[in-house]
Design a protein around this motif. Structure first.
Motif, PDB file in Angstrom:
ATOM      1  N   VAL B 111       0.814  -1.225   0.000  1.00 45.34           N
ATOM      2  CA  VAL B 111       0.000   0.000   0.000  1.00 45.34           C
ATOM      3  C   VAL B 111       0.849   1.277   0.000  1.00 45.34           C
ATOM      4  CG1 VAL B 111      -1.781   1.262   1.291  1.00 45.34           C
ATOM      5  CG2 VAL B 111      -1.915  -1.205   1.101  1.00 45.34           C
ATOM      6  N   ARG B 166      -7.442  -1.130  -1.459  1.00 47.80           N
ATOM      7  CA  ARG B 166      -6.478  -2.069  -2.044  1.00 47.80           C
ATOM      8  C   ARG B 166      -6.106  -3.154  -1.017  1.00 47.80           C
ATOM      9  NH1 ARG B 166      -2.712  -3.512  -6.446  1.00 47.80           N
ATOM     10  NH2 ARG B 166      -0.881  -4.304  -5.415  1.00 47.80           N
ATOM     11  N   GLU B 170      -6.932  -7.578  -0.663  1.00 49.93           N
ATOM     12  CA  GLU B 170      -5.723  -8.285  -1.099  1.00 49.93           C
ATOM     13  C   GLU B 170      -5.680  -9.707  -0.536  1.00 49.93           C
ATOM     14  OE1 GLU B 170      -2.178  -9.890  -1.617  1.00 49.93           O
ATOM     15  OE2 GLU B 170      -2.616  -9.287   0.446  1.00 49.93           O
TER      16      GLU B 170
END
Lengths: 261, 235
Positions: B111, B166, B170
């Motif tokens: 990230v 994100r 994941e």
């Protein structure tokens, strides 16, 4: 080459007095090139303390650029700037302030914009509150002090920009068309702030297209043409009896495209 | 195989019954993701601000690297972190492999480039607007970074939420370094992958629905933040 001085109260069109010890700010042989063009050409100037010097000229004559050079925001291609007799450095800018044609408002409240200026100029914390309140009152922004600065009207934003410059108590204040596109009431408010700054002893360098404003506020006038000083003198004399062809043409409302030589 | 509607009903029942296993997985997912995003913001905000607000040699190279790293394949990050934390790796002595901490490290690595690259763009745009005013006021470098970060706060919240989006979705990196151990490192995405392969579609779908709900909440927050910022003309 044109050379001029504002260290005078009589009229001159070409007189070199840049090294005058009384000059607060002076430029010697100032040139600036960009894109293969000379935009400021051999400008010699001396700004006496406490005076209001108006810079006029057609669009593209280099007025705003000259202001940025004098303030040290742009590095000249050649020539030297002197601040109180010494070469201009970053520290000198701490004694100066500038108001831009388009006010840059931080994404904060009106009061926070003023506090930011006080903070970066290193004003002691104990003094900040009083100066903030005083400046807000001076600029008549009391009712707006907690509002986000960017929602203010154009006139209010410019008033805040001038107030933010004045809160730094500058020795010299550069104003780049501060009332361009403002209505008469807003213009009057800005002019009152400028007068107040002068009464406090600040030296003013004002770029304007407004001959009326030049008469109302200015002592001396520098007329630029093609990046050169075409003429200098007292505001009244240059506006009423311009000697240079460029100033005569501009004041007469005629196009004058050939650079003076 | 059960019909989709039957699976969906059972999945919803799992959610509304506050199944302890499901809750545990959700809590761990959020703990890992939020910690990783916080760490990524602590690194990425100042890094992006410095690159955005200063000119220095090789700056363009740094920007290219930051933008490239935004697309880091999660499994590659997982593999690299695995190699670092495995018993024979340089950080094996810490004994972090197959722990939530290892998952946080992997997600932070994933990230941080996103946060840094987006922050760089936000700060650079803002600095282009402020540059002359800051130069005129004589703003010092540290004050410049702090002021830009503060004035870009709404945009940076959006950046953080993009990083959260994100990280929370994941699976590749966390499954490699976490090992998907029940009650230890099992998070929503790894559970969905595992339970789907086992045919336990109710739990997989329940967690999928929760992930979607989180995505909706994040987007709702983004809209609310943008609305607030726009009203104050802060964007």
């Amino acid at each position: 080459m044109f050379e001029a001085t504002i260290n005078m109260h009589d009229d001159h069109t070409a007189h070199n007095d840049v090294a005058a010890p009384t000059a607060l700010l002076s430029a010697q042989g100032l040139c600036f090139d960009a894109g293969g063009q000379r935009l400021i050409d051999a400008v010699d100037l001396g700004i006496s303390p406490g005076r209001c010097t108006v810079v006029m000229g057609a669009n593209g004559s280099g007025k705003s650029l000259l202001l940025r050079l004098l303030h040290g925001l742009i590095v000249p291609t050649s020539g030297t700037l002197f601040w109180r007799g010494r070469p201009l450095d970053r520290a000198a800018r701490q004694e100066q302030a500038m108001v831009f044609q388009r006010p840059v408002m931080l994404r904060r409240s009106v009061a926070a914009n003023l506090r930011f200026a006080l903070s970066v100029r290193g004003v002691p914390r104990a003094e900040r509150k009083a100066r903030e309140a005083e400046t807000i009152a001076l600029a008549r922004l009391e009712h707006l002090k907690d509002k986000p600065a960017r929602v203010l009207s154009g006139g209010e934003q410019q008033r805040l920009a001038v107030a933010r410059a004045l809160i730094c108590a500058p020795r010299i204040l550069f104003l780049d068309e501060p009332t361009a596109s403002l209505d008469p009431a807003s213009t009057l408010a800005i002019e009152q702030l400028i007068r107040g700054a002068r009464e406090s002893g600040a030296t003013i360098i004002l770029v304007t297209h407004d001959a009326g404003q030049a008469r109302r506020l200015g002592d001396d006038l520098v007329f630029l043409h093609g990046g050169r000083i075409a003429e200098t003198g007292s505001v009244g004399r240059v506006l009423d009896q311009p000697r240079s062809e460029a100033a005569q043409a501009w004041l007469g409302g005629r196009l004058f495209l050939t650079p003076t030589s | 195989m059960e019909s989709f509607s039957a699976i969906l009903i059972e999945a919803v029942e799992l959610i509304v019954s506050w199944d302890p296993d499901v809750i545990e997985i959700i809590v761990l997912s959020l703990r890992v993701t939020l910690t990783a995003v916080a760490a990524a913001c602590l690194i990425g905000f100042p890094l992006g601000a410095i690159v955005g607000a200063f000119r220095f040699p090789m700056r363009n190279g740094v920007i290219v690297a930051m933008n490239t790293l935004m697309g880091l394949p999660p499994v590659v990050v997982g593999l690299l972190v695995y190699l670092m934390l495995s018993a024979s790796g340089p950080m094996g002595v810490l004994g972090l492999l197959y722990t939530p901490t290892a998952m946080i490290v992997a997600q932070t690595i994933l990230v941080t480039p996103i946060v840094a690259a987006l922050t760089r763009q936000v700060i650079e745009d803002l600095y282009n607007e402020y540059a002359e005013q800051f130069a005129s006021l004589g703003v010092r470098p540290l004050d410049r970074v702090l002021a830009l970060l503060w004035d870009a706060r709404y945009s940076l919240l959006t950046v953080a939420l993009a990083g959260f989006g994100r990280a929370v979705a994941e699976v590749g990196a966390v499954i490699i370094v976490g090992g998907n151990i029940n009650h230890v490192t099992r998070v929503m995405t790894t559970t969905i992958a595992l339970e789907t392969s086992k045919g336990n579609l109710q739990l997989a779908l329940a967690l999928g629905l929760i992930l979607l709900t989180i995505a909706v909440i994040v987007n709702g927050l983004l809209m609310a933040i943008r609305g607030t910022a726009a009203r104050a003309a802060y964007v």
